[in-house]
Design a protein around this motif. Sequence first.
Motif, PDB file in Angstrom:
ATOM      1  N   VAL A 113      47.112  45.893  43.342  1.00  0.00           N
ATOM      2  CA  VAL A 113      46.287  45.292  42.300  1.00  0.00           C
ATOM      3  C   VAL A 113      46.252  43.794  42.537  1.00  0.00           C
ATOM      4  O   VAL A 113      47.296  43.139  42.557  1.00  0.00           O
ATOM      5  CB  VAL A 113      46.856  45.579  40.896  1.00  0.00           C
ATOM      6  N   THR A 114      45.048  43.237  42.738  1.00  0.00           N
ATOM      7  CA  THR A 114      44.901  41.796  42.972  1.00  0.00           C
ATOM      8  C   THR A 114      44.019  41.183  41.903  1.00  0.00           C
ATOM      9  O   THR A 114      43.185  41.866  41.293  1.00  0.00           O
ATOM     10  CB  THR A 114      44.288  41.512  44.353  1.00  0.00           C
ATOM     11  N   TYR A 115      44.186  39.895  41.704  1.00  0.00           N
ATOM     12  CA  TYR A 115      43.445  39.136  40.692  1.00  0.00           C
ATOM     13  C   TYR A 115      42.115  38.672  41.266  1.00  0.00           C
ATOM     14  O   TYR A 115      42.044  38.227  42.409  1.00  0.00           O
ATOM     15  CB  TYR A 115      44.298  37.945  40.261  1.00  0.00           C
ATOM     16  N   MET A 116      41.057  38.791  40.465  1.00  0.00           N
ATOM     17  CA  MET A 116      39.735  38.297  40.855  1.00  0.00           C
ATOM     18  C   MET A 116      39.290  37.287  39.803  1.00  0.00           C
ATOM     19  O   MET A 116      38.943  37.682  38.695  1.00  0.00           O
ATOM     20  CB  MET A 116      38.718  39.444  40.911  1.00  0.00           C
ATOM     21  N   PRO A 117      39.320  35.995  40.128  1.00  0.00           N
ATOM     22  CA  PRO A 117      38.879  35.005  39.130  1.00  0.00           C
ATOM     23  C   PRO A 117      37.366  35.090  38.918  1.00  0.00           C
ATOM     24  O   PRO A 117      36.607  35.219  39.868  1.00  0.00           O
ATOM     25  CB  PRO A 117      39.279  33.662  39.755  1.00  0.00           C
ATOM     26  N   VAL A 118      36.942  35.076  37.661  1.00  0.00           N
ATOM     27  CA  VAL A 118      35.526  35.084  37.318  1.00  0.00           C
ATOM     28  C   VAL A 118      35.260  33.989  36.292  1.00  0.00           C
ATOM     29  O   VAL A 118      36.150  33.608  35.537  1.00  0.00           O
ATOM     30  CB  VAL A 118      35.069  36.453  36.750  1.00  0.00           C
ATOM     31  N   THR A 119      34.022  33.496  36.281  1.00  0.00           N
ATOM     32  CA  THR A 119      33.673  32.454  35.316  1.00  0.00           C
ATOM     33  C   THR A 119      33.357  33.055  33.954  1.00  0.00           C
ATOM     34  O   THR A 119      33.690  32.486  32.929  1.00  0.00           O
ATOM     35  CB  THR A 119      32.465  31.642  35.819  1.00  0.00           C
ATOM     36  N   THR A 120      32.687  34.215  33.947  1.00  0.00           N
ATOM     37  CA  THR A 120      32.361  34.874  32.690  1.00  0.00           C
ATOM     38  C   THR A 120      32.519  36.390  32.846  1.00  0.00           C
ATOM     39  O   THR A 120      32.365  36.920  33.941  1.00  0.00           O
ATOM     40  CB  THR A 120      30.923  34.543  32.236  1.00  0.00           C
ATOM     41  N   PHE A 121      32.806  37.050  31.733  1.00  0.00           N
ATOM     42  CA  PHE A 121      32.973  38.497  31.753  1.00  0.00           C
ATOM     43  C   PHE A 121      31.708  39.228  31.328  1.00  0.00           C
ATOM     44  O   PHE A 121      31.687  40.443  31.251  1.00  0.00           O
ATOM     45  CB  PHE A 121      34.135  38.901  30.833  1.00  0.00           C
ATOM     46  N   LYS A 122      30.636  38.499  31.074  1.00  0.00           N
ATOM     47  CA  LYS A 122      29.378  39.108  30.644  1.00  0.00           C
ATOM     48  C   LYS A 122      28.787  39.947  31.765  1.00  0.00           C
ATOM     49  O   LYS A 122      28.756  39.533  32.919  1.00  0.00           O
ATOM     50  CB  LYS A 122      28.371  38.031  30.254  1.00  0.00           C
ATOM     51  N   ASP A 123      28.296  41.118  31.420  1.00  0.00           N
ATOM     52  CA  ASP A 123      27.582  42.021  32.329  1.00  0.00           C
ATOM     53  C   ASP A 123      28.381  42.436  33.556  1.00  0.00           C
ATOM     54  O   ASP A 123      27.794  42.746  34.589  1.00  0.00           O
ATOM     55  CB  ASP A 123      26.246  41.400  32.773  1.00  0.00           C
ATOM     56  N   LEU A 124      29.699  42.434  33.487  1.00  0.00           N
ATOM     57  CA  LEU A 124      30.503  42.923  34.606  1.00  0.00           C
ATOM     58  C   LEU A 124      30.641  44.434  34.491  1.00  0.00           C
ATOM     59  O   LEU A 124      30.901  44.972  33.414  1.00  0.00           O
ATOM     60  CB  LEU A 124      31.894  42.285  34.604  1.00  0.00           C
ATOM     61  N   GLN A 125      30.480  45.125  35.583  1.00  0.00           N
ATOM     62  CA  GLN A 125      30.593  46.574  35.620  1.00  0.00           C
ATOM     63  C   GLN A 125      31.697  46.950  36.609  1.00  0.00           C
ATOM     64  O   GLN A 125      32.064  46.159  37.462  1.00  0.00           O
ATOM     65  CB  GLN A 125      29.271  47.209  36.080  1.00  0.00           C
ATOM     66  N   THR A 126      32.170  48.178  36.505  1.00  0.00           N
ATOM     67  CA  THR A 126      33.112  48.699  37.481  1.00  0.00           C
ATOM     68  C   THR A 126      32.361  48.901  38.800  1.00  0.00           C
ATOM     69  O   THR A 126      31.299  49.504  38.824  1.00  0.00           O
ATOM     70  CB  THR A 126      33.710  50.026  37.015  1.00  0.00           C
TER      71      THR A 126
END
Length: 132
Positions: A113-126
């Motif tokens: 399990v690795t970390y993925m930095p994102v700027t926003t969580f809007k509209d993220l899908q699997t």
Amino acid sequence: MLPLHTQVAPTKKGGKKKKGRSAINEMVIREYTINIHKHIHGAGFKKHAPRALKEIWKFAMKKMGTPDVHIDTRLNKAIWTKGIRNVAYQIHVQLFRKRNEDEDLPNKLYTLVTYMPVTTFKDLQTVSVVEN
């Protein structure tokens, strides 16, 4: 005749089973957004970060079907950045199902399990990542 609440539905007999490889033995990469907030709800303040790590571990084990889960150090640091109490509400992670190099281990596969930095969580899908 059995009482109403203990009757069992009839089962099908002689159903054909599919022959082939199990999908669980394949190496896969998937990206998920985990809602940590709902998993640490009800835990005491001083248990938030440790509980978040345990819940991420359980999430990875459930989604990838491997009992052996490795959490990356960057993910650990991302959980603990705001301290033990103020854990982020959501986190975006990447799950790798990999084959164990050591043949002596009981589990052939493990999940990283690795970390993925994102700027926003809007509209993220699997997302299932396909490697060539």
